[in-house]
Design an enzyme around this catalytic site. Structure first.
Site, PDB file in Angstrom:
ATOM      1  CE  LYS A 135      -4.238  -1.787   2.017  1.00  0.00           C
ATOM      2  NZ  LYS A 135      -5.152  -1.770   3.135  1.00  0.00           N
ATOM      3  CE  LYS A 185      -8.799 -11.572   0.912  1.00  0.00           C
ATOM      4  NZ  LYS A 185      -8.217 -11.303   2.229  1.00  0.00           N
ATOM      5  CE  LYS A 239     -11.133  -2.117   2.209  1.00  0.00           C
ATOM      6  NZ  LYS A 239     -10.442  -2.858   3.149  1.00  0.00           N
TER       7      LYS A 239
END
Ligand code: TRP
Length: 332
Positions: free
Chosen positions: A113, A196, A199
């Site tokens: 990230k 996966k 969101k």
């Protein structure tokens, strides 16, 4: 020894089947085996990534509604919001003072990230694992149910607990045990069976949200990626067919069957049939949960009252532990 679990989900507008089946359902399955149960909505963690910090208030209530609607009773369990218990951030500061930067730079989630431009990477994102360690240790949780992707953070929590104990020369924190959920609970994207369900996927069609209505569920399953081959009779026949495996796995979960039995039912059939049956099974399972969530969200006052009660219980336990921490740190 008394067992106590703590776990949490970051509030986002996109709570989906992956969160529900992977996290919440695995918590529900262990409720009666654990003495004390704390379920946090970790809103302060959402502030570390801009895409999650929008609509924080609404999203926090949505997660609370999802916990309750899925079967976590707010009277029997402590459901609360992280920012309602200020001891998390206080403890995370003490932890940041004994945690080497090297440990935090090795976290894979941070590496994924972090901004490509290092100077622009936010310190909150870097320190996130010390806050997560505080979330767990402020309650002296004995067990932490998490997904495989959070295992490294729970291991770091153990290292931090150990480092803190060594620093103060006292066994303040026992090392919490991770409970890692089974592989079958790993729900994949409807658009790419190797990713996966997430969101952060730009495509809404990659996931089913808990608040999706029946038509939306049907459309998303109809558009889900598949392959042209018929359903095999053996699990080994699914090895290089991740999308097929994911849809059949979902069917197995929602109909409470083993994968072997699902394959028996569908052997030689085409995906159009699987998808139609899966749509029915998904709607059957999710419709009552969605409707409970909507009822809870329509009565905000009651929902907030549950969260206040949860925060009271959490604050009570946390304040005692914090007094001990301040004392061993020699704070006046
Ligand atoms: N980091 C977790 C995630 O991204 C969420 C989380 C924060 C958590 N604090 C926690 C999970 C404490 C378990 C225990 O999924």
């Amino acid at each position: 020894m008394k067992t106590r679990i703590l776990s949490g989900i970051r509030p986002t507008g996109h709570i989906h089947l992956g969160n529900y089946l992977g996290a919440i359902c695995s918590w529900v399955s262990m409720l009666d085996k654990i003495d004390e149960r704390f379920f946090c909505i970790v809103d302060q963690h959402s502030l570390t990534t801009t895409e999650d910090s929008n609509d924080l208030r609404k999203n926090t209530l949505t997660i609370a509604a999802a916990y309750i609607a899925s079967g976590i009773d707010p009277v029997e369990n402590h459901i609360f919001v992280q920012s309602h218990v200020p001891y998390h951030t206080e403890l995370s500061w003490y932890f940041s003072c004994i945690t080497p930067m090297g440990w935090l730079s090795r976290m894979t989630q941070f590496k994924d990230k972090a901004n490509k431009n290092k100077d622009q990477t936010l310190t909150g994102l870097f320190l996130y694992p010390t806050l997560m360690a505080a979330d767990i240790l402020i309650y002296k949780a004995t067990h932490v149910p998490v997904g495989e992707d959070q295992k490294q953070h729970v291991e770091l929590t153990r290292d931090i607990a150990h480092a803190f104990n060594s620093y103060v020369g006292k066994q303040v924190f026992a090392l919490p045990e991770p409970i890692i959920k089974k592989e079958t609970a790993r729900i994949m994207s409807l658009r790419d069976g190797l990713k996966k369900m997430s969101k952060s996927d730009p495509s809404d069609y990659s996931r089913i949200h808990l608040l999706d209505d029946n038509d939306t569920i049907a459309t998303k399953i109809r558009k889900a990626k598949t392959d042209p081959d018929p359903i095999p009779s053996e699990i080994s026949g699914l090895e290089s067919r991740p999308e097929a495996k994911n849809l059949l796995n979902l069917h197995a979960i929602f109909t409470n069957k083993t994968m072997e039995n699902v394959l028996k039912d569908f052997e030689g059939k085409l995906f159009s049939e699987v998808k139609a049956k899966l749509t029915d099974a998904t709607i059957n399972h999710m419709e009552p949960i969605r409707s409970k969530m909507l009822d809870l969200l329509n009565d905000e006052t009651s929902l907030i009252k549950y969260l206040k009660n949860g925060a009271n219980a959490a604050n009570n336990l946390a304040s005692g532990h914090m007094a001990e921490v301040r004392q061993v740190l020699n704070l006046l």
